[in-house]
Motif scaffolding. Structure first.
Motif, mmCIF file in Angstrom:
data_model
loop_
_atom_site.group_PDB
_atom_site.id
_atom_site.type_symbol
_atom_site.label_atom_id
_atom_site.label_comp_id
_atom_site.label_asym_id
_atom_site.label_seq_id
_atom_site.Cartn_x
_atom_site.Cartn_y
_atom_site.Cartn_z
ATOM 1 N N PRO A 181 12.429 19.137 -30.184
ATOM 2 C CA PRO A 181 12.411 18.252 -28.987
ATOM 3 C C PRO A 181 10.836 17.664 -29.039
ATOM 4 N N THR A 182 9.929 18.126 -29.389
ATOM 5 C CA THR A 182 8.539 17.804 -29.076
ATOM 6 C C THR A 182 8.543 16.452 -29.682
ATOM 7 N N LEU A 183 9.141 16.005 -30.359
ATOM 8 C CA LEU A 183 9.258 14.363 -31.010
ATOM 9 C C LEU A 183 9.102 13.363 -29.694
ATOM 10 N N PHE A 184 9.843 13.724 -28.568
ATOM 11 C CA PHE A 184 9.957 13.011 -27.357
ATOM 12 C C PHE A 184 8.321 12.821 -26.709
ATOM 13 N N GLU A 185 7.692 13.804 -26.741
ATOM 14 C CA GLU A 185 6.358 13.944 -26.299
ATOM 15 C C GLU A 185 5.398 13.095 -27.216
ATOM 16 N N ASP A 186 5.692 13.028 -28.464
ATOM 17 C CA ASP A 186 5.067 12.224 -29.245
ATOM 18 C C ASP A 186 5.239 10.754 -29.244
ATOM 19 N N LEU A 187 6.548 10.355 -28.949
ATOM 20 C CA LEU A 187 6.899 9.138 -28.686
ATOM 21 C C LEU A 187 6.329 8.590 -27.317
ATOM 22 N N ASP A 188 6.281 9.543 -26.556
ATOM 23 C CA ASP A 188 5.737 9.117 -25.078
ATOM 24 C C ASP A 188 4.096 8.720 -25.121
ATOM 25 N N ARG A 189 3.382 9.632 -26.287
ATOM 26 C CA ARG A 189 1.807 9.373 -26.176
ATOM 27 C C ARG A 189 1.799 7.976 -27.028
ATOM 28 N N ALA A 190 3.087 7.862 -27.839
ATOM 29 C CA ALA A 190 2.618 6.440 -28.837
ATOM 30 C C ALA A 190 3.026 5.191 -28.051
ATOM 31 N N ASP A 193 2.650 0.019 -22.991
ATOM 32 C CA ASP A 193 3.304 -0.854 -21.816
ATOM 33 C C ASP A 193 4.764 -0.564 -22.022
ATOM 34 N N GLY A 194 5.292 0.338 -22.171
ATOM 35 C CA GLY A 194 6.568 0.988 -22.052
ATOM 36 C C GLY A 194 7.538 0.637 -23.367
ATOM 37 N N ASN A 195 6.595 0.380 -24.470
ATOM 38 C CA ASN A 195 7.352 0.271 -25.569
ATOM 39 C C ASN A 195 6.878 0.819 -26.827
ATOM 40 N N CYS A 196 7.693 1.307 -27.673
ATOM 41 C CA CYS A 196 7.283 1.982 -28.855
ATOM 42 C C CYS A 196 8.402 2.143 -29.951
ATOM 43 N N SER A 197 7.829 2.216 -31.325
ATOM 44 C CA SER A 197 8.906 2.272 -32.206
ATOM 45 C C SER A 197 9.039 3.705 -32.875
ATOM 46 N N LEU A 198 9.983 4.296 -33.583
ATOM 47 C CA LEU A 198 9.925 5.343 -34.130
ATOM 48 C C LEU A 198 8.920 5.710 -35.170
ATOM 49 N N SER A 199 8.462 4.424 -35.686
ATOM 50 C CA SER A 199 7.262 4.551 -36.721
ATOM 51 C C SER A 199 5.890 4.811 -35.979
ATOM 52 N N ASP A 200 5.896 4.129 -34.842
ATOM 53 C CA ASP A 200 4.664 4.741 -33.904
ATOM 54 C C ASP A 200 4.553 5.966 -33.775
ATOM 55 N N GLY A 201 5.548 6.562 -33.540
ATOM 56 C CA GLY A 201 5.794 8.195 -33.029
ATOM 57 C C GLY A 201 5.336 8.941 -34.288
ATOM 58 N N MET A 202 6.080 8.417 -35.520
ATOM 59 C CA MET A 202 5.729 9.040 -37.019
ATOM 60 C C MET A 202 4.358 8.899 -37.409
#
Length: 241
Positions: A181-190, A193-202
């Motif tokens: 579930p830590t993935l969601f924290e990484d996506l938040d940080r990535a 302007d309220g937008n991100c891709s999975l690749s941004d988190g990766m």
């Protein structure tokens, strides 16, 4: 080893590149070998002993939910999450599901088909805290649409670079992830302007040494276009149900 029971499937997009054959159906309901694409994915994940499916919906999401509630057996438990911002990148869809995910989980795309043994292999892996394991295909020559594929570059078993435009790569992202579930924290940080891709988190995970590549030695397909559907059908990649 903890058994993986939950699967998050991102099924919110419009699927505009399939519009010529979809008759305005949402992409997850487009038929492949006589069944909706999303049904194939659910059935094969069930063969890896997945019990609960958290499915993020967007474009014509009610239509997808209605179909599954009428046709799928009680053996699969569904949690439906709506993403009104489905026109944004897929990381936004993943973030919408964070309150429905409680433990380590398998993350799949609604249009990436795989063989059941691939899912079974993924869920058998041990995850370190905060780590993500991405299934990668080193057989680059068998990729149908290499220009559209997300590429990865590895150092040992660690992915150090990921993206569609990277120039040096040694494998392809299959769209199958084993996550904490830590993935969601990484996506938040990535997010920007309220937008991100999975690749941004990766990319964040890769920079921290927390993105591991697991080689997939089995056919799989990204069914983004009518041509990709036809190619997958020709190769008869899916087991008979």
């Amino acid at each position: 080893m903890e058994r993986i029971k939950q699967c998050l499937i991102l099924a919110a997009g419009k699927g505009t590149r399939l519009r010529s054959i979809s008759a305005d159906l949402p992409k997850p309901l487009v038929e492949f070998q006589g069944r909706p694409i999303l049904e194939h994915i659910v059935r094969r994940a069930q063969e890896a002993r997945i019990e609960e499916f958290v499915i993020v919906l967007g474009y014509r999401g009610d239509q997808i939910r209605d179909w599954f509630e009428r046709h799928c057996s009680a053996a699969a438990r569904f949690t439906w999450v709506m993403n009104p911002d489905y026109q944004k990148s897929n990381g936004v869809s993943a973030l919408k599901a964070r309150n429905a995910i409680h433990d380590n989980f398998l993350l799949l795309m609604a249009d990436h088909l795989f063989e059941p043994e691939t899912a079974r292999m993924m869920v058998r892996q041990h995850l370190e805290p905060g780590e993500v394991i991405l299934g990668v295909d080193p057989d680059i020559d068998r990729i149908f649409d290499i220009d559209d594929a997300t590429k990865v570059r590895r150092c040992g078993d660690r992915i150090v670079e990921i993206g569609k435009e990277i120039e040096e790569y040694d494998a392809i992202d299959t769209g199958m992830f084993l996550c904490t579930p830590t993935l969601f924290e990484d996506l938040d940080r990535a997010s920007k302007d309220g937008n991100c891709s999975l690749s941004d988190g990766m990319r964040r995970l890769a920079d921290d040494g927390r993105l591991r590549g697991l080689e997939i030695d089995a056919p799989w397909h990204d069914l983004d276009t009518p041509e990709a559907l036809a190619h997958a059908d020709e190769e008869s990649l899916l087991y008979a149900a």
